[in-house]
Design a protein around this motif. Structure first.
Motif, short mmCIF file in Angstrom:
data_model
loop_
_atom_site.label_atom_id
_atom_site.label_comp_id
_atom_site.label_asym_id
_atom_site.label_seq_id
_atom_site.Cartn_x
_atom_site.Cartn_y
_atom_site.Cartn_z
N TRP A 1 0.85 -1.19 0.00
CA TRP A 1 0.00 0.00 0.00
C TRP A 1 0.89 1.25 0.00
O TRP A 1 2.04 1.21 0.43
N TRP B 1 -3.44 0.71 -3.56
CA TRP B 1 -3.21 -0.66 -3.10
C TRP B 1 -2.73 -1.54 -4.25
O TRP B 1 -3.11 -1.31 -5.42
N VAL C 1 -3.56 -6.52 -1.55
CA VAL C 1 -4.35 -5.89 -0.49
C VAL C 1 -5.83 -6.09 -0.75
O VAL C 1 -6.63 -6.36 0.16
N ALA D 1 -10.41 1.92 3.84
CA ALA D 1 -9.37 1.10 4.44
C ALA D 1 -9.62 0.88 5.92
O ALA D 1 -9.42 -0.22 6.45
#
Length: 761
Positions: free
Chosen positions: A207, A218, A222, A239
């Motif tokens: 990230w 990302w 992720v 997030a």
């Protein structure tokens, strides 16, 4: 040798081979790291390799076909492992070390190289992460930090492999002693393999957060961790929304501090993915700065849920009993040590109850180990149900448990709990149409009264447990300092008996057996006596407890057999008609094996006929795991001509079926029934019943402990065949037997007055 070597080459190779990973299967998770590295660094090639004596062996690679490695002479990893620092080559053609390398001049035409050494211990490099391309280039800001995170992920995978290898060795060791644990170990190893295969998939992602634009980006990894479809525009709100409130606040506080101080950090946080699954992730954060100003934050997100669960399972297996799932000896020692230290600070008591299941071996031997395991599980359940959550029940091994009472209001409470446990254990339970008993014996100690440290408490609890079992079992006994003296005396006695055996102080004495029909001596029983150098001749009442020690019992039995056959040979040489000699044989001598062979060999060495020997056994030898061994030994002796006598009949555990299953020639009526038969109608009835039973089965009967004419007359009138006891003679040394035989008057034995017939010989 045409390549450089690290100064610690021997240590490095030892570390590599100890890891035991060179011949393991390919690592998909490491392949995922290579793919991630190519994406992060925008290069066509990445590989993870281990450097052995002569090759750079690839454990993973992305972009370089199916090759499994290179020679060490041409490997860039050979140079990478020379230092703990990252090896960066912006253009290999300008570097004299690599300008003529076959992988520079030929495919894949390496121009740019970035290598990170891999080490489980600082300075001991076993391999390298290699990132390379076909065009020269310089490092970008943050590349080294990303390389460092990728290196750590790889090392974590190696450590997981290392932990799995240790777990495998531990499981294999346990299989040798516990069948159930073997099954669980295989299942755990299977799950660990599945877990490792799952973790090898791409469970890491990168990230990046641009501080100026507040833009978050990302990698696909992720998105996979979040359970989201790649391509969605990530935001800080998105997030953070998948973290529980406390975790979100914790991360936000650390992130804001990092932006102010430019200090990197790493956190392990709970996480709930888009599918609602609770996970545990590791999140790292590095900072790119321009002077005092932070330009960019970036890092790695890694799903470590399975790794943590595996560690927890391994810890549980290492610290708990496989059968009952109770804490094992090691964990109990830790809990006891902690409880004692807390009690010392708080000035309260701690109780230690050592529990031993009574007759557990009989259950195993008669019903099988499945029944024994069921009994252990039931006992564990009952013990656990009797204590508070703050207390602990553990299995020490075999049929022994320990109950830790971590906070007693008074010392007496320990005995109260022990009595409660005994009552609960005493309740029978059913297993496959059989009724089993969990009855136990308990030794109780209380800290600090009976000891202020775990070792002393456990030792004293064991002493108290021994006293409980000696008292008849099924009771609880609290430790008393005087018990320690008794234990020491028992140990000293055993040591003194061993010395007596070496010095020849233990010798057989012989008590005659007399026919109740004609008064003649028909044989003798060999009884061991101890010629103590200071106390004179001692009988079993002074040293009989040493027969509880199987090894001592065997040694004493060997001495008795050897000396008795030598005495019989001397009497035979003197033409002394001694009839036969009976020797007592313990369970331990049967368990040792080859008893018949040893008895017959001793008779042969003394040139004696087997018919001159009688082997006497107690009913207890018919029980237990060695029953078949006992049967075979007695049948072999009987077939050779040795008579078999069943001693102390009616006081043990044998059933009437054993009189049919085993070759029994004589039954000995125990002295406890004979001594009161004149005054106790029940004892007289028992004696009469045993005599009639023997006559019905064609088995001779011998009465022990006959001391009066009235006893002898009753036995004679009811058909008993033989008698021995003080009425006729006490046990005599071998040297006096010929004189006894020569001066014996059979008529007096039948019709004489009360009192020993032999006063001196």
């Amino acid at each position: 040798m045409d390549f450089p070597l690290p100064d610690n080459e021997a240590e490095r190779l030892a570390e590599l081979h100890a890891l035991d990973i060179l011949r393991s299967a390919s690592a998909e998770a490491l392949d995922g790291v290579c793919v991630l590295a190519r994406q992060m660094f925008d290069v066509p090639y990445a590989c993870i390799g281990l450097v052995n004596e002569d090759r750079h062996i690839f454990k993973a690679n992305s972009g370089w076909g199916d090759t499994d490695g290179t020679s060490r002479a041409h490997s860039f990893g050979t140079w990478t492992i020379l230092s703990s620092e990252t090896l960066f080559i912006p253009d290999t053609r300008t570097d004299p070390r690599f300008a003529s390398n076959i992988y520079v001049t030929g495919p894949p035409h390496i121009r740019f190289y970035l290598g990170s050494p891999l080490a489980l211990r600082p300075g001991v490099n076993i391999g390298s992460l290699c990132i390379f391309g076909c065009e020269p280039r310089e490092l970008r800001p943050g590349d080294l930090a990303l390389l460092s995170h990728l290196t750590r992920i790889i090392i974590d995978q190696f450590r997981l492999h290392q932990a799995n290898q240790r777990a495998k060795r531990e499981l294999e060791h346990r299989r040798a002693s516990q069948c159930l644990l073997e099954t669980q170990s295989r299942e755990l190893w299977r799950r660990q393999t599945l877990l490792a295969q799952t973790e090898r998939m791409a469970r890491v992602g990168g990230w990046e957060y641009d501080v100026a634009s507040a833009r978050l980006s990302w990698s696909d990894g992720v998105f996979r961790i979040y359970g989201l479809t790649p391509g969605l525009e990530p935001t800080t709100a998105l997030a953070q929304s998948y973290f529980p409130s406390e975790a979100r606040q914790h991360f936000q506080k650390r992130f804001e501090a990092a932006l102010r101080t430019a200090e990197p950090f790493e956190l392990e946080l709970p996480f709930i993915n888009a599918q609602g699954h609770h996970r545990l992730i590791r999140k790292t954060c590095e900072l790119e700065t321009d002077g005092a100003r932070v330009l960019r934050a970036f890092g790695i997100l890694q799903d470590i849920t399975e790794q943590k669960e595996a560690e927890q399972r391994m810890w549980h297996m290492a610290n708990h009993d496989a059968l009952t799932d109770l804490p094992n000896r090691g964990l109990m020692r830790e809990k006891l040590d902690l409880a004692v230290r807390r009690a010392r600070r708080a000035s309260h008591n701690v109780g230690v109850l050592l529990v031993d299941l009574d007759h557990f071996k009989d259950v195993n031997d008669t019903l099988g180990h499945d029944a024994g395991d069921a009994l252990l599980v039931e006992a564990a359940r009952r013990l656990s149900g009797c204590v508070d959550d703050a207390d602990t029940v553990a299995r020490l091994g075999g049929d022994e448990f320990i109950v830790l009472l971590s906070r007693l209001t008074s010392p007496a409470e320990g005995m109260a709990v022990a009595q409660q446990l005994l009552a609960v254990l005493a309740q029978p339970f059913s297993y496959r149409r059989s009724t089993l008993s969990c009855q136990g014996s308990i030794g109780v100690t209380v800290a600090p009264i009976h000891g202020s440290d775990p070792l002393t408490l456990l030792k004293n609890a064991d002493i108290a447990l021994y006293r409980a079992k000696s008292a008849g079992r099924g009771v609880a006994v609290e430790y008393d300092p005087r018990m320690q003296q008794a234990t020491e005396s028992r140990i000293q006695l055993a040591a003194r008996i061993r010395l007596a055996l070496r010095h020849g102080e233990l010798v057989p004495y012989y008590q005659p057996k007399v026919s109740l029909t004609n008064g003649e001596i028909v044989g003798f029983e060999a009884l061991m006596r101890w010629h103590h150098p200071r106390r004179g001749v001692l009988g079993p009442q002074d040293f009989g407890e040493v027969f509880d020690d199987p090894q001592l019992s065997i040694e004493i039995g060997e001495q008795l057999l050897g000396q008795a056959t030598r005495d019989m040979a001397r009497w035979a040489a003197m033409n002394c008609p001694f009839g036969h000699v009976a020797i007592n044989v313990s369970s331990a001598e049967f368990s040792r094996g080859h008893l018949a062979e040893r008895v017959l060999a001793a008779l042969a060495a003394a040139r004696l006929a087997p018919e001159l020997m009688v082997v006497e056994v107690t009913e207890s030898v018919f029980l237990g795991r060695s029953m078949e061994t006992v049967r075979q030994s007695l049948q072999a002796l009987s077939h050779a001509g040795v008579k078999i006598s069943l001693d102390d009949f009616g006081t043990g555990y044998a059933s009437l079926t054993h009189l049919k299953q085993f070759p029994v020639d004589r039954i000995k009526i125990d002295r406890s029934f004979v001594q009161d038969l004149e005054h106790d109608a029940d004892d007289a009835a028992i004696v009469r019943a045993v005599i009639h039973l023997g006559r019905s089965l064609g088995i001779e009967t011998v009465a022990e402990g006959v001391e009066t004419r009235a006893q002898a007359a009753y036995l004679r009138a009811n058909g008993c065949d033989f008698a021995q006891g003080f009425l006729y003679a006490r046990a005599l040394p071998a040297s006096r037997v010929p004189a006894l035989m020569e001066g014996w008057c059979a008529a007096d034995a039948v019709h004489g007055s009360d009192g020993p017939l032999v006063v001196a010989v």
